[in-house]
Enzyme design. Structure first.
Site, PDB file in Angstrom:
ATOM      1  N   GLU A   1      -5.380  -8.771   0.804  1.00 25.29           N
ATOM      2  CA  GLU A   1      -6.083  -8.447   2.061  1.00 25.29           C
ATOM      3  C   GLU A   1      -7.563  -8.219   1.785  1.00 25.29           C
ATOM      4  O   GLU A   1      -7.911  -7.588   0.781  1.00 25.29           O
ATOM      5  CB  GLU A   1      -5.560  -7.147   2.691  1.00 25.29           C
ATOM      6  CG  GLU A   1      -4.211  -7.235   3.316  1.00 25.29           C
ATOM      7  CD  GLU A   1      -3.808  -5.922   4.002  1.00 25.29           C
ATOM      8  OE1 GLU A   1      -4.690  -5.130   4.387  1.00 25.29           O
ATOM      9  OE2 GLU A   1      -2.596  -5.705   4.127  1.00 25.29           O
TER      10      GLU A   1
ATOM     11  N   GLU B   1       0.778  -1.236   0.000  1.00 20.42           N
ATOM     12  CA  GLU B   1       0.000   0.000   0.000  1.00 20.42           C
ATOM     13  C   GLU B   1       0.815   1.295   0.000  1.00 20.42           C
ATOM     14  O   GLU B   1       0.841   2.020   0.997  1.00 20.42           O
ATOM     15  CB  GLU B   1      -0.960   0.013   1.202  1.00 20.42           C
ATOM     16  CG  GLU B   1      -1.979  -1.105   1.147  1.00 20.42           C
ATOM     17  CD  GLU B   1      -3.099  -0.949   2.166  1.00 20.42           C
ATOM     18  OE1 GLU B   1      -2.999  -0.075   3.050  1.00 20.42           O
ATOM     19  OE2 GLU B   1      -4.084  -1.694   2.067  1.00 20.42           O
TER      20      GLU B   1
END
Ligand code: NOJ
Length: 456
Positions: free
Chosen positions: A355, A163
């Site tokens: 995720e 991220e």
């Protein structure tokens, strides 16, 4: 329907959020150690000093993963645990921990997936400017080399970064995550340049040092917009919004980070927005940055039909009273259909869900169990959407639940619980939540059990 053969049914974690042992066996500070020890950054003044004490309890944790039947486990390596000053001397004890963890996973029949960087930059490197320093790609490359040399004989899957939207966008542009900085646009463009090169150099290092053929990707996130209706026009509008580069918070989107790496150029939006200010690269540098990868990892939690995103970065609620999780995130299972679809259609690589999950306020009931019905329903809905994407021909190679166990949710502290394993932080006692037992069934039947109660 069942899911593809060898589908990686897994779960995820990150070093700082679970390991604890913040100064054990030669480890030095990361920026999260440093900033969590200053008042005001993490809810209730909490820190990752002990967290789930996974560093000392990993064997028990792997045994629980085996009980769930996980096929894969995605975890990150703490850079300052293996190279305490970020560059230079390697800490053998730190490396040994990851080597032992990998052995335990393989013995349990679980495929290890390593994220090199899940936000815990060595503090020593931060003090040299961190990702602003043009030397940062070389630091990251050297670190990747150490990990590949030691672990790639047994680990096949690697992700460079987790991220960038968050550790760069929220950490260095908006100032809501460590190191809590707000930098101007030109600095953000310079940081982005370092990021693309760091990724490329690390991929080269991993491949050069690999002891076996590796599968390498990244694990970005990014807002995905949902069509307001099923018309082709609305689908196209949602797709366009999902890859737009927003003038203010341009680091939060998908294409800013992904296009250079997966397509080898900036998007038209980025060109239009920044023109000559865009980072420039030589043809050799472009080849390094955009070298072929094996999968597109994606962390996906929620989607929205609202455009543009509110200033805090999270989509507003879907409609009055719409379902939301403890962190106020929307429950929008459709995003698990549209995210893989949009990403595959743009980047043409197999999709790995790195995720997905929800924060709840779980607790242990009087009967000793954790009845997290909402998480089971959430997962059921999201996995059905993923199944639909697969049925529509999108190649999806794995799904990783966030998280394997409750942990430190960064600045929000320990209150939001994302795990399938409940952790009592006073005693470190673990309890498999009902969702873990439910997920075990999904894994055992390779997804077939998802369809028992539904016509979807
Ligand atoms: C994104 C991050 O990768 C992870 O560290 C975080 O805890 C979860 N999503 C939930 O916010």
């Amino acid at each position: 329907m069942t899911f593809p053969e060898n589908f990686l049914w897994g779960a995820s974690s990150a070093a700082y959020q679970i390991e604890g042992a913040w100064n054990a066996d030669g480890k030095k500070d990361s920026i999260w150690d440093h900033f969590s020890h200053e008042p005001g950054h993490i809810a209730h003044g909490e820190t990752g000093d002990v967290a789930c004490d996974h560093y000392h309890r990993f064997r028990e944790d792997v045994a629980l993963m085996k009980q769930i039947g996980l096929k894969s486990y995605r975890f990150s390596v703490s850079w300052p645990r293996v190279i305490p000053d970020g560059t230079g001397e390697v800490n053998e004890q730190g490396l040994q921990f990851y080597s032992d963890l990998v052995d335990a996973l393989l013995e349990a029949g679980i495929e290890p997936l390593i994220t090199l960087y899940h936000w815990d930059l060595p503090q020593a490197l931060y003090e040299k400017g961190g990702w602003k320093n043009p030397e940062s790609p070389a630091w990251f490359e050297a670190y990747a080399r150490v990990i590949a040399r030691r672990l790639s004989d047994r680990v096949r899957y690697f992700m460079t970064f987790n991220e960038p939207q968050i550790f760069i966008g929220l950490g260095l542009q908006i100032g809501a995550m460590a190191p809590f900085e707000q930098n101007d646009t030109d600095t953000m463009l310079a940081i982005s340049r370092n990021f693309y090169l760091a990724h490329g150099q690390a991929v080269s290092a991993l491949r050069q040092e690999a002891r076996q053929p590796l599968k390498i990707g990244m694990a970005p996130t990014g807002d995905v917009y949902l069509p307001k209706s099923g018309t082709p026009e609305d689908v196209e509008e949602a797709r366009r919004a999902s890859f737009a580069v927003d003038a203010g918070a341009f680091t939060l989107g998908n294409s800013w980070w992904a296009d250079p790496i997966f397509l080898g150029h900036f998007s038209e939006d980025a060109e239009a927005l920044f023109g000559d200010r865009l980072p420039r690269f030589t043809p050799e540098e472009w080849a390094l940055i955009a070298q072929p990868l094996d999968f597109y990892g994606f962390n996906v939690y929620q989607g929205t039909t609202h455009y543009p995103v509110p200033a805090d970065g999270y989509p507003d609620y879907a409609y009055q009273g719409s379902p939301r999780t403890t962190l106020d995130w929307n429950v929008t299972p459709e995003v698990m259909y549209y995210a893989p679809k949009f990403l595959y259609e743009r980047y043409h690589l197999p999709i790995m869900i790195t995720e997905n999950g929800m924060a709840g306020m779980d607790w242990v009931s009087l009967d000793g169990h954790v009845h997290d019905m909402q998480r089971m329903d959430f997962l059921h809905r999201y996995l059905l959407s993923l199944g639909k994407a697969i049925q529509d021909g999108i190649p999806v190679i794995g799904y990783h639940h966030w998280s394997i166990m409750d942990n430190l949710e960064w600045c929000r502290g320990y209150d939001p619980r994302f795990g399938m394993i409940y952790v009592d932080y006073r005693t470190q006692k673990r309890t498999l939540k009902d969702s873990a037992l439910w997920y075990a069934d999904v894994i055992r039947t390779n997804g077939k059990s998802l369809y028992a109660l539904s016509d979807c």
